[in-house]
Write a protein that holds these residues in place. Sequence first.
Motif, PDB file in Angstrom:
ATOM      1  N   GLU A   6      55.269  23.797 -11.109  1.00  0.00           N
ATOM      2  CA  GLU A   6      54.641  25.075 -10.790  1.00  0.00           C
ATOM      3  C   GLU A   6      54.327  25.850 -12.059  1.00  0.00           C
ATOM      4  O   GLU A   6      55.005  25.709 -13.074  1.00  0.00           O
ATOM      5  CB  GLU A   6      55.549  25.936  -9.910  1.00  0.00           C
ATOM      6  N   CYS A  22      50.463  24.323  -8.611  1.00  0.00           N
ATOM      7  CA  CYS A  22      51.482  23.278  -8.593  1.00  0.00           C
ATOM      8  C   CYS A  22      50.767  21.948  -8.821  1.00  0.00           C
ATOM      9  O   CYS A  22      49.981  21.508  -7.967  1.00  0.00           O
ATOM     10  CB  CYS A  22      52.219  23.268  -7.271  1.00  0.00           C
ATOM     11  N   TRP A  36      54.647  25.779   0.176  1.00  0.00           N
ATOM     12  CA  TRP A  36      55.235  26.746  -0.756  1.00  0.00           C
ATOM     13  C   TRP A  36      56.407  27.417  -0.034  1.00  0.00           C
ATOM     14  O   TRP A  36      56.282  27.807   1.131  1.00  0.00           O
ATOM     15  CB  TRP A  36      54.224  27.806  -1.177  1.00  0.00           C
ATOM     16  N   TYR A  94      59.426  30.985  -6.583  1.00  0.00           N
ATOM     17  CA  TYR A  94      58.518  30.266  -5.681  1.00  0.00           C
ATOM     18  C   TYR A  94      58.528  28.785  -6.029  1.00  0.00           C
ATOM     19  O   TYR A  94      58.375  28.409  -7.206  1.00  0.00           O
ATOM     20  CB  TYR A  94      57.111  30.834  -5.801  1.00  0.00           C
ATOM     21  N   CYS A  96      57.017  24.851  -4.985  1.00  0.00           N
ATOM     22  CA  CYS A  96      56.120  24.008  -4.210  1.00  0.00           C
ATOM     23  C   CYS A  96      56.880  22.750  -3.803  1.00  0.00           C
ATOM     24  O   CYS A  96      57.845  22.340  -4.468  1.00  0.00           O
ATOM     25  CB  CYS A  96      54.827  23.670  -4.949  1.00  0.00           C
TER      26      CYS A  96
END
Length: 124
Positions: A6, A22, A36, A94, A96
């Motif tokens: 990412e 990503c 995500w 965050y 992926c």
Amino acid sequence: QVQLAESGGGLVQAGGSLRLSCAASGGTFSRFVMGWFRQAPGKERDFVATISWGGGTTSYADSVKGRFTISRDNAKNTVYLQMNSLKPADTAVYYCAAREHSLRSTRYSDYKYWGQGTQVTVSS
């Protein structure tokens, strides 16, 4: 071995935008459902968005509908998350994730491959 990386996180003021990317390597990207997820400090990892193989079908968590958009470019082996109208509540790491299956899923346990995550911080 599939690897996901990412990028694009950072610090942004409330109401601002960020675009996460990503990049995938190894495996056949066009055969992965991509998702995500995000995890705030002290909280569980939550679903954010998912996209089908070809990109034609997407799903979102209610908390991000109308503000976030997931997309993918199979020629570039990359999935994106465009985040608009960001709120402090969106602050999280965050991640992926990739799923070797034709069906989309909102459950993190259904995804086999994960990136290291990118921090998104939204200030008020």
